[in-house]
Structure formats: C-alpha cells, structure tokens
Design an enzyme around this catalytic site. Structure first.
Site, PDB file in Angstrom:
ATOM      1  CG  ASP A  93      -1.649  -1.240   1.642  1.00  0.00           C
ATOM      2  OD1 ASP A  93      -1.908  -2.013   0.501  1.00  0.00           O
ATOM      3  OD2 ASP A  93      -2.049  -1.414   2.531  1.00  0.00           O
ATOM      4  CD  GLU A 128      -8.025  -3.845  -1.195  1.00  0.00           C
ATOM      5  OE1 GLU A 128      -8.797  -4.136  -0.100  1.00  0.00           O
ATOM      6  OE2 GLU A 128      -6.867  -4.413  -1.367  1.00  0.00           O
TER       7      GLU A 128
END
Length: 340
Positions: A51, A222
């Site tokens: 991420d 996401e």
C-alpha cells in the site's frame, strides 16, 4: 490495505540489499536493488511493505507504506525517503498506534500524508504535516499530526477519536487518501468492501466539511488514488482479490474530484509470471508535471504467502488522448533522478 511485516535478518538473506548502518540506528540508510549504475531495481527497499503512498516533500521522495504482517503485528508505520530514487533512508515507527486508545492496537493500514502551509515562507518548518490512517480492520480512519513540522514526524493522534467512524455507504473505513487540489480544497477518498467514498476536509485538515459522497466505479475493491493531469481527474483503484493475481489497478476519469466518472474502467496494472504477481494499491508521482511514476506493491513470482509484498516503482505513460497506457512492470525499476 492489509498486512505487512519486516524481518531484517530474513529479508537480508533473500534479497540483495545493503544496510550501511546498524539496525539500532533511529534512521537506516538503504540501497535499492540497483541493477545498473543508473537504475534502482525493484523492489526499491527491503522488507515486506504494501500500500505504498508516494509524496514529494522538501526535494525528497517519500514513501509511506503499510507494514505487511499479521494484523496483530501491524501496530506502527514506517516511512522511507530518498534524494534520488536509488538510496533510501528508513524512518522507523513514525506513528505508534498502541498509544492511541481508540485504535484497538491492530491492523494499521495504508497511511496518507498531506501538509498545510503555516505562513508564506517555504521552509520545511513552515508546514504542518498530517497523516491519515486506518486501524482495527475498519474501526475507523484517524488523523495524526507531525510533532516536529517534518514529514518523518513523529506523528501523534490529534482527535482522540476517529475522523471517519465505522461504515459509510457500505464502505469499510480503510485506505484513506488525501488529495490536495490546486484550488486549495482538500478531499479524503477511502473505502473497502467494494465501496468508494469521498468527503471534503475542513481547512484545518482534521475535520470534515460537507457530506459523504459514494463514487464507487465498476470493479472497485479498495485502494483509491486520485490524480489530476491537464484538468482531468483520474480516479485509480485496486480491483480483483489482493491475495492472488487477479489483483490489479484500473481507473476512471471525471472533470471534477467528485465525478461523475466515466462508466467503463480501464485496467492499467496487472502482474505476470515473469516479473511479479498481485500488483496493486498504487500511488503516482511526477517530479516535473511531465514524467509520471507509479508506485505499487507486488509479490515475488511463486511466492504465495499473503504478507510477502514488496514496494516497486515503474514508469507510467499517457497517450496523446490523455489515456493511461498499460504499465510495463520491471525488475530493473527506474533511473535515478534528483528533485530540484
């Protein structure tokens, strides 16, 4: 979003990285997996990190990732900085969520950092830095502020409660991204469970202004990232399953930060069995407004351990129509480049 961990002895035994400083030093200088005199190699620094959010602060490249480990071990955030994309400095534990009573002390995911000018001067001390983070596998999105006025923090929670609490329009409160538009407005994008939401931040950057808006594009899972180029808003997001090679990145476009967005997403990042798999949860930076770089995580080929994710950087190109071209993921990475 999701897990990460970093085991120095394990990583150094399997990855060709050098650590010039001892592991006890508060900052650790790292060399990327350099494949030539000019290219960094991928991954760009050692350890299981996912991420990754890229930012440009004070003539340095910054990456704020998730530490990829079991949820119970995800209690902090590290940051990495580089003057040239080749040599990286690790800034350990810029935020420790065990010091935040509402955090549940687990599942610290997907940090995002923005800054606000304190005065007209441009010295780094004149900025306040804010870190938006999600904890507790959907407990909420919090905001922390740098206590030093520097991008490496350390950061401390400023509200004593979540900025975004619980589920909004079906979106799990994870994977926050602060987008600072050139008109001075600040937007917070977030959302898991296949729902995407945006809300405007107040001028103080620690409050919300206006209503939540659901902006879920087709295929969204996401990891939102908003990019503005030539007046067009590119809303990028992760698709597929983060645990397998269906994971990738698509985008839609709009004329405003809240849409309406184009109806048909275009996929531009996908793993392969030659370089790396499970490519996703990206960010983008440009040193000059002309050249673009995509930062993302992926797994090594044939490594199916869910938390074995590493941070990579590759070039990203547009065609004459302004469409993002499919990204060529590489082992050699990008050339070194300093910021003026």
């Amino acid at each position: 979003m999701k897990h990460h961990n970093y085991y120095p002895s394990t990583c150094l035994s399997i990855l060709p990285f050098l650590l010039p400083l001892t592991m006890s030093h508060p900052q650790q200088n790292l060399l990327a997996t350099t494949t030539s005199n000019t290219k960094a190699g991928n991954p760009v620094f050692p350890g299981w990190y996912a991420d990754p959010e890229a930012r440009l602060f004070n003539a340095q490249y910054w990456i704020y990732p998730t530490y990829s480990a079991d949820y119970s071990e995800q209690t902090f955030f590290d940051a990495f900085s580089s003057p040239d994309l080749l040599t990286w400095t690790k800034h350990p534990t810029i935020l420790n969520i065990t010091n935040i009573p509402w955090s549940t002390n687990r599942a610290a995911w997907a940090p995002s950092v923005g800054r606000r000018l304190r005065s007209s001067a441009n010295a780094e001390e004149e900025y306040d830095y804010f870190l938006y983070f999600s904890v507790g596998d959907g407990t909420g999105i919090g905001v922390a502020k740098s206590t030093t006025g520097k991008p490496e923090g350390p950061y401390e929670d400023v509200l004593g409660e979540p900025l975004v609490n619980g589920t909004v329009y079906g979106a799990e409160a994870i994977d926050a991204q602060i987008f600072q538009d050139d008109d001075g407005r600040n937007w917070l994008y977030f959302g898991g469970w296949s729902h995407a939401v945006v809300v405007e931040l107040g001028e103080d950057m620690i409050s919300l202004k206006g209503d939540y808006l659901e902006i879920t594009p087709e295929g969204y899972v996401e990891g939102p990232w908003m990019l503005k180029r030539n007046g067009i808003y590119y809303y990028m997001f992760s698709v597929g399953g983060w645990g397998d090679n269906s994971y990738g990145v698509s985008y839609v476009t709009a004329d405003s930060p809240t849409g309406p967005f184009s109806s048909t997403p275009k996929k531009i990042l996908q793993g392969n069995d030659a370089v790396g798999t499970s490519t996703g949860h990206n960010s983008v930076f440009t040193p000059d407004g002309q050249d673009y770089y995509i930062v993302y995580h992926r797994r090594y080929v044939n490594d199916t351990a869910r938390d074995h994710r590493v941070t990579c950087i590759d070039r990203m190109y547009f065609n004459e129509a302004g469409e993002i071209l499919p990204v060529n993921i590489t082992l050699e990475g990008v050339e070194g480049r300093t910021l003026s």
